[in-house]
Design an enzyme around this catalytic site. Structure first.
Site, PDB file in Angstrom:
ATOM      1  CG  ASP A 108       3.602  -0.678   5.020  1.00  0.00           C
ATOM      2  OD1 ASP A 108       3.181  -0.916   3.857  1.00  0.00           O
ATOM      3  OD2 ASP A 108       2.853  -0.306   5.928  1.00  0.00           O
TER       4      ASP A 108
ATOM      5  CE1 TYR B 299      -4.618   2.617   4.602  1.00  0.00           C
ATOM      6  CE2 TYR B 299      -3.119   0.832   5.174  1.00  0.00           C
ATOM      7  CZ  TYR B 299      -3.393   1.997   4.476  1.00  0.00           C
ATOM      8  OH  TYR B 299      -2.440   2.551   3.661  1.00  0.00           O
TER       9      TYR B 299
ATOM     10  CG  ASP C 138      -0.209   0.239   2.521  1.00  0.00           C
ATOM     11  OD1 ASP C 138       0.658  -0.595   2.867  1.00  0.00           O
ATOM     12  OD2 ASP C 138      -0.483   1.240   3.199  1.00  0.00           O
TER      13      ASP C 138
ATOM     14  CD  GLU D 109       4.309   5.427   4.630  1.00  0.00           C
ATOM     15  OE1 GLU D 109       4.421   4.197   4.489  1.00  0.00           O
ATOM     16  OE2 GLU D 109       4.000   5.971   5.709  1.00  0.00           O
TER      17      GLU D 109
END
Length: 528
Positions: free
Chosen positions: A93, A243, A90, A489
């Site tokens: 990571d 999430y 995603d 990120e």
């Protein structure tokens, strides 16, 4: 010695406030010329699609263009006896989270549905867009092993975040997590159904058998998510903190129903969205953000574009209520509501919150662009509380947001990595920040990665081309440091909505530069 940000190498990043104010003034004046020449949107489109290749998990294909990546996650699902090789990481990571992955594919598909011809006009990019979508849907087919079973996550965020390793070197847990009748997860089931339904529309003309297969899975997943209702982060507790579902699952159910209706024209799905419109919040929630978690603005916009011809009085009334809530969101972003408008930075960027703010910008830009198309095709305007706005003016605002992303901002920095001459060099991303596995196959251990690569002051050895990073803060300021993950990120759902938008702006830019914009019914200075 304190790390010096790349941003400080540019004149406009120096602490001279008059320069920043002057730039903001210039940007605001230039935005009144909605399609004046500014950026190469075709190049931005090409770069945005490269990003998805950098995020691939699994066995990479022979035509992989991001050559610093290699095969990874080749044993995913093995412990559970299921093939879960493939899909996308995603962000920076190495976990495969099902909810944001499915949402990414829904947005990519929506962009292709709306702007297919415009994407095709950029040489070779339609093929790359279809490949990006199919990489996700192929994985969803694998993950949906039974009508009432969906594997919703591979990897554990906690152990993954303790290590800084290339995906090719992963030693962290690759445990897979499933949803079933005893462990429901309506959000992921419904969002995956939406993604596969939207993708079925994309592939209908070029690969009808595959499109039908996607629809088959989408309908089963919707039935599963609706019949066995439950928040997925209650069944998969390991996702909390990464999430979590704050908005619940009702927005995903309405969202999926509308996508299934668009894909099948089965009135059952339309009726579902009508009958549950109020009780599920579709016609009651007035929202100012659209994201992987909060889908209300997206489903309201989708409903607002449905034709009203042939509907009965009650259906028309409910569709109008959907439209009213959609337009509240759109007007808020355009700063055309009396009170409840979206916030903006001094430089004009939409601002929702400090954590990965760019996701809200690009997601809003997609809805505005889609609705602009709808208004143009139906010869309508957007009637906000303080003004009526035509499709050209909406696109002018979208362009201002995209141009900010690409470099027209007080930092003079492109937040789309790899685009232009100045962009973030220290993206918070394990693979990009570590030497390429293809160049150096020496194993990088869990903590070794932190000591050797994460803490380096040097730029990343690999450029994560096409990644849209979290972006600047509320004051238009940005610190290019790996540790600053709130800003540096990038996530797949940041870039996904830009694919269609870049294509649309590229088309308009070509029309403007060749003096053909009038023939496209887009007068250069028309703010109607």
């Amino acid at each position: 010695m304190k790390e010096k940000s790349i941003c400080q190498n540019t004149l406009l990043a120096q602490p001279k406030h008059f320069l920043q104010h002057f730039l903001v003034l210039i940007l605001s004046l230039s935005s009144t010329l909605p399609f004046a020449h500014s950026f190469d949107y075709g190049d931005a489109l090409s770069k945005s699609l490269l990003y998805f290749e950098a995020q691939r998990s699994g066995h990479l294909p022979y035509n992989q263009r991001v050559t610093w990546r290699h095969h990874s996650g080749l044993t995913d699902g093995l412990e559970q006896g299921v093939d879960l090789v493939g899909g996308y990481y995603d962000a920076g990571d190495n976990v495969k989270f099902g909810l944001p992955m499915a949402y990414t594919i829904t947005l990519l598909s929506w962009g292709v549905i709306e702007f297919r011809d415009e994407i095709a006009a950029v040489d070779g990019e339609l093929r790359h867009a279809l490949e990006a979508i199919k990489w996700g849907t192929d994985y969803f087919i694998k993950a949906h092993t039974h009508p009432h079973v969906l594997w919703a996550q591979v990897g554990d965020g906690y152990t993954d975040h303790l290590c800084w390793q290339r995906p090719e070197d992963m030693t962290t847990s690759r445990r897979a997590y499933k949803l079933d009748e005893e462990n429901p997860g309506t959000e992921v089931a419904a969002e995956t159904a939406a993604a596969m339904a939207a993708a079925s529309i994309v592939f209908r003309g070029t690969n009808p058998q595959y499109a039908q297969l996607l629809l088959h899975h989408a309908e089963q997943l919707f039935e599963f998510g609706d019949k066995y209702r439950g928040k997925y982060d209650s069944s998969i507790k390991e996702v909390k903190g990464y999430y979590s579902s704050v908005s619940g699952y009702r927005d995903e159910l309405l969202w999926a129903a509308l996508w299934l209706y668009k894909a099948t024209h089965n009135i059952t799905y339309f009726d579902y969205a009508i009958l549950n419109a109020e009780s599920f919040g579709g016609t009651t929630w007035a929202i100012r953000e659209f994201s992987w978690d909060v889908k209300f603005a997206g489903l309201q916009t989708l409903a607002a574009t449905l034709p009203t011809e042939g509907r009965d009085k009650e259906q028309k009334q409910i569709l109008q209520q959907y439209r009213s809530k959609a337009e509240h969101y759109l007007c808020a972003n355009l700063n055309k509501n009396n009170f409840t408008n979206a916030k903006r930075t001094p430089g004009g960027l939409l601002y929702t919150r400090r954590w990965n703010n760019m996701q809200y910008v690009s997601n809003a830009a997609l809805l505005l662009t889609v609705y602009s198309n709808h208004l143009r095709s139906t010869d309508q305007t957007l009637d906000c509380q303080t003004d009526s706005v035509g499709p050209t003016k909406i696109l002018s605002f979208v362009k201002s947001q995209v141009d900010y992303i690409l470099g027209s901002n007080p930092m003079g920095l492109s937040y789309l990595v790899g685009y232009g001459s100045a962009y973030p060099m220290r993206v918070h991303h394990r693979g990009a920040s570590t030497t390429s596995y293809k160049d150096d196959k020496v194993f990088v251990g869990c903590m070794q990665g932190y000591h050797t690569w994460f803490g380096r002051h040097d730029p990343n050895p690999n450029v994560l081309v096409g990644a849209l990073v979290g972006g600047p803060d509320k004051n238009d300021e940005f610190r290019d440091k790996r540790v600053n993950f709130a800003q540096t990120e990038a996530c797949t759902y940041n870039t996904a909505p830009l694919v269609g938008i870049f294509a649309k702006l590229h088309e308009l830019e070509k029309g403007s530069s060749s003096n053909t914009i009038a023939s496209a019914s887009l007068p250069l200075l028309s703010f109607i």
